[in-house]
Scaffold this motif. Structure first.
Motif, mmCIF file in Angstrom:
data_model
loop_
_atom_site.group_PDB
_atom_site.id
_atom_site.type_symbol
_atom_site.label_atom_id
_atom_site.label_comp_id
_atom_site.label_asym_id
_atom_site.label_seq_id
_atom_site.Cartn_x
_atom_site.Cartn_y
_atom_site.Cartn_z
ATOM 1 N N GLU A 149 0.830 -1.207 0.000
ATOM 2 C CA GLU A 149 0.000 0.000 0.000
ATOM 3 C C GLU A 149 0.864 1.258 0.000
ATOM 4 O OE1 GLU A 149 -3.185 0.341 -0.350
ATOM 5 O OE2 GLU A 149 -3.700 -1.784 -0.304
ATOM 6 N N VAL A 150 1.941 1.245 0.784
ATOM 7 C CA VAL A 150 2.860 2.390 0.802
ATOM 8 C C VAL A 150 3.559 2.530 -0.542
ATOM 9 C CG1 VAL A 150 4.993 3.302 1.821
ATOM 10 C CG2 VAL A 150 3.209 2.349 3.295
ATOM 11 N N ASN A 151 3.945 1.398 -1.137
ATOM 12 C CA ASN A 151 4.604 1.447 -2.444
ATOM 13 C C ASN A 151 3.686 2.025 -3.519
ATOM 14 O OD1 ASN A 151 6.992 0.380 -1.490
ATOM 15 N ND2 ASN A 151 6.497 -1.735 -2.044
ATOM 16 N N LYS A 152 2.409 1.625 -3.495
ATOM 17 C CA LYS A 152 1.457 2.165 -4.476
ATOM 18 C C LYS A 152 1.315 3.672 -4.312
ATOM 19 C CE LYS A 152 -2.051 -0.560 -3.616
ATOM 20 N NZ LYS A 152 -3.415 -1.139 -3.710
ATOM 21 N N LEU A 153 1.194 4.113 -3.084
ATOM 22 C CA LEU A 153 1.001 5.545 -2.830
ATOM 23 C C LEU A 153 2.248 6.346 -3.183
ATOM 24 C CD1 LEU A 153 -0.892 7.729 -1.647
ATOM 25 C CD2 LEU A 153 0.182 7.302 0.580
ATOM 26 N N ASP A 213 2.773 8.512 -6.477
ATOM 27 C CA ASP A 213 2.379 9.927 -6.501
ATOM 28 C C ASP A 213 1.440 10.193 -5.324
ATOM 29 O OD1 ASP A 213 1.684 12.513 -6.932
ATOM 30 O OD2 ASP A 213 0.794 12.202 -8.911
ATOM 31 N N PRO A 214 1.986 10.577 -4.178
ATOM 32 C CA PRO A 214 1.155 10.803 -2.986
ATOM 33 C C PRO A 214 0.078 11.871 -3.183
ATOM 34 C CG PRO A 214 3.488 10.733 -2.428
ATOM 35 C CD PRO A 214 3.407 10.791 -3.923
ATOM 36 N N PHE A 215 0.265 12.715 -4.191
ATOM 37 C CA PHE A 215 -0.706 13.787 -4.409
ATOM 38 C C PHE A 215 -1.790 13.392 -5.414
ATOM 39 C CE2 PHE A 215 3.146 15.822 -2.926
ATOM 40 C CZ PHE A 215 2.669 16.602 -1.881
ATOM 41 N N ASP A 216 -1.734 12.149 -5.873
ATOM 42 C CA ASP A 216 -2.779 11.644 -6.757
ATOM 43 C C ASP A 216 -4.005 11.290 -5.911
ATOM 44 O OD1 ASP A 216 -4.201 9.107 -7.991
ATOM 45 O OD2 ASP A 216 -3.263 10.197 -9.652
ATOM 46 N N ASP A 217 -5.137 11.900 -6.219
ATOM 47 C CA ASP A 217 -6.337 11.738 -5.385
ATOM 48 C C ASP A 217 -6.787 10.294 -5.284
ATOM 49 O OD1 ASP A 217 -6.418 14.409 -4.856
ATOM 50 O OD2 ASP A 217 -7.900 14.892 -6.403
ATOM 51 N N GLU A 248 -7.331 5.320 -2.062
ATOM 52 C CA GLU A 248 -7.104 3.888 -1.853
ATOM 53 C C GLU A 248 -6.318 3.642 -0.569
ATOM 54 O OE1 GLU A 248 -5.187 2.514 -5.371
ATOM 55 O OE2 GLU A 248 -6.998 2.659 -6.618
ATOM 56 N N PHE A 249 -5.349 4.509 -0.281
ATOM 57 C CA PHE A 249 -4.566 4.374 0.942
ATOM 58 C C PHE A 249 -5.438 4.646 2.168
ATOM 59 C CE2 PHE A 249 -1.315 5.773 4.068
ATOM 60 C CZ PHE A 249 -0.530 4.634 4.053
ATOM 61 N N GLN A 250 -6.298 5.627 2.053
ATOM 62 C CA GLN A 250 -7.225 5.938 3.157
ATOM 63 C C GLN A 250 -8.210 4.790 3.384
ATOM 64 O OE1 GLN A 250 -8.608 9.694 1.509
ATOM 65 N NE2 GLN A 250 -7.556 10.863 3.128
ATOM 66 N N ALA A 251 -8.622 4.139 2.287
ATOM 67 C CA ALA A 251 -9.528 2.990 2.421
ATOM 68 C C ALA A 251 -8.824 1.849 3.156
ATOM 69 C CB ALA A 251 -9.992 2.522 1.040
ATOM 70 N N TYR A 252 -7.537 1.688 2.855
ATOM 71 C CA TYR A 252 -6.750 0.669 3.566
ATOM 72 C C TYR A 252 -6.693 0.986 5.060
ATOM 73 C CZ TYR A 252 -2.402 -1.127 5.584
ATOM 74 O OH TYR A 252 -1.470 -1.670 6.427
ATOM 75 N N ILE A 253 -6.493 2.241 5.402
ATOM 76 C CA ILE A 253 -6.434 2.647 6.808
ATOM 77 C C ILE A 253 -7.768 2.368 7.504
ATOM 78 C CG2 ILE A 253 -6.241 4.627 8.372
ATOM 79 C CD1 ILE A 253 -4.182 5.816 6.452
ATOM 80 N N GLU A 254 -8.871 2.657 6.831
ATOM 81 C CA GLU A 254 -10.191 2.408 7.425
ATOM 82 C C GLU A 254 -10.418 0.916 7.653
ATOM 83 O OE1 GLU A 254 -12.587 4.442 8.657
ATOM 84 O OE2 GLU A 254 -10.975 5.925 8.409
ATOM 85 N N PHE A 279 -0.578 11.466 8.273
ATOM 86 C CA PHE A 279 0.108 11.703 6.997
ATOM 87 C C PHE A 279 -0.878 12.013 5.883
ATOM 88 C CE2 PHE A 279 1.307 9.741 2.913
ATOM 89 C CZ PHE A 279 2.327 10.610 2.551
ATOM 90 N N THR A 280 -2.012 11.313 5.839
ATOM 91 C CA THR A 280 -2.989 11.536 4.765
ATOM 92 C C THR A 280 -3.627 12.920 4.868
ATOM 93 O OG1 THR A 280 -4.863 10.619 6.017
ATOM 94 C CG2 THR A 280 -3.527 9.068 4.730
ATOM 95 N N LEU A 281 -3.544 13.537 6.053
ATOM 96 C CA LEU A 281 -4.164 14.852 6.240
ATOM 97 C C LEU A 281 -3.231 16.008 5.910
ATOM 98 C CD1 LEU A 281 -6.029 14.142 9.617
ATOM 99 C CD2 LEU A 281 -7.012 14.188 7.309
ATOM 100 N N ASN A 282 -1.931 15.819 6.194
ATOM 101 C CA ASN A 282 -1.024 16.956 6.015
ATOM 102 C C ASN A 282 0.261 16.635 5.253
ATOM 103 O OD1 ASN A 282 0.492 15.533 7.855
ATOM 104 N ND2 ASN A 282 -0.064 16.825 9.603
ATOM 105 N N TYR A 283 0.371 15.398 4.742
ATOM 106 C CA TYR A 283 1.551 14.972 3.988
ATOM 107 C C TYR A 283 2.850 15.145 4.784
ATOM 108 C CZ TYR A 283 -1.540 14.767 -0.043
ATOM 109 O OH TYR A 283 -2.562 14.448 -0.900
ATOM 110 N N ASP A 284 2.752 14.950 6.079
ATOM 111 C CA ASP A 284 3.929 15.005 6.934
ATOM 112 C C ASP A 284 4.634 13.643 6.871
ATOM 113 O OD1 ASP A 284 5.835 15.147 8.882
ATOM 114 O OD2 ASP A 284 4.500 15.778 10.496
ATOM 115 N N TYR A 285 5.758 13.604 6.154
ATOM 116 C CA TYR A 285 6.420 12.308 5.938
ATOM 117 C C TYR A 285 6.991 11.710 7.213
ATOM 118 C CZ TYR A 285 5.798 12.463 0.929
ATOM 119 O OH TYR A 285 5.232 12.469 -0.325
#
Length: 226
Positions: A124-128, A131-135, A140-146, A192-198
């Protein structure tokens, strides 16, 4: 008036039992009732009695003296201790049943939930990372977190659903730390998904690594019991 202890009933053996049978009985009961040092166990007194019984019955001279105290003589009769042995066996059977239920109803389902959280993380991290800024990738990453949060909630509820039997106190402690690490890790990933803080992303991955380590320790403890 002091009640005379019957160490044969404590170890659930026939007064005519061999030294090997006594040793086997001791090991079986010690595995069932031994309390973990990290917890307060209701079986603490039981293991003290078991150790005391084995100390007497494993020593030929002490055993002979104990036989005389019980009035067993040279031809010990099992009938005199049947009620005590039956009671002790019932306690051991109930403890075995409680352990089996905990493993099947708590430990195994929690392990499955933990797998659903830990296994997909790397992919999931590799997919994101493409391009982390791709909506779409972020959704999809947020769905994984949920999904992980739901699995974690189920695992936490299961963990609280039953009292941990004393033989698996160490296993339960490692599971407790595993679930806590996962909860902290998911909070970091969500940040991270809220503020892109790596730094949050890296911290979340580290918390998952710690969770994986704690889970391995739980599995190693379980191997000693199974």
């Amino acid at each position: 008036m002091t009640t005379l202890k019957n160490y044969y009933s404590t170890l659930q053996v026939n007064p005519a039992a061999t030294a090997t049978e006594i040793k086997q009985a001791y090991r079986r009961l010690a595995k069932i009732f031994h309390p973990d040092s990290q917890t307060q166990s209701a079986d603490h007194n039981q293991i003290i009695q078991i150790n005391a019984a084995y100390e007497i019955l494993s020593d030929p001279q002490k055993r002979q003296s104990h036989d005389r105290e019980l009035g067993l003589g040279k031809n010990p009769n099992f009938d005199s201790v049947k009620p005590f042995v039956a009671k002790a066996k019932k306690q051991a059977t109930e403890a075995d049943a409680e352990l089996t239920i905990w493993i099947n109803k708590v430990y195994k389902p929690i392990n499955r939930s933990i797998n659903q959280i830990l296994k997909p993380l790397k992919s999931e991290v590799n997919k994101l990372s493409a391009d982390p800024f791709d909506d779409q990738l972020m959704e999809e990453f947020q769905a994984y977190i949920e999904l992980c949060k739901n699995c974690l909630n189920q695992a936490q509820n299961l963990f609280r659903s039953r009292k941990n039997p004393s033989p698996v106190a160490g296993v339960a402690a490692h599971i407790y730390y595993t679930l806590n690490h996962l909860e902290d890790g998911l909070n970091e990933l969500e940040t991270f998904t809220l503020n892109y803080d790596y730094s949050s992303l890296h911290t979340g991955q580290e918390m998952f690594r710690m969770a994986s380590s704690s889970r391995r320790e739980a599995q190693e403890e379980m191997k000693k019991i199974s």
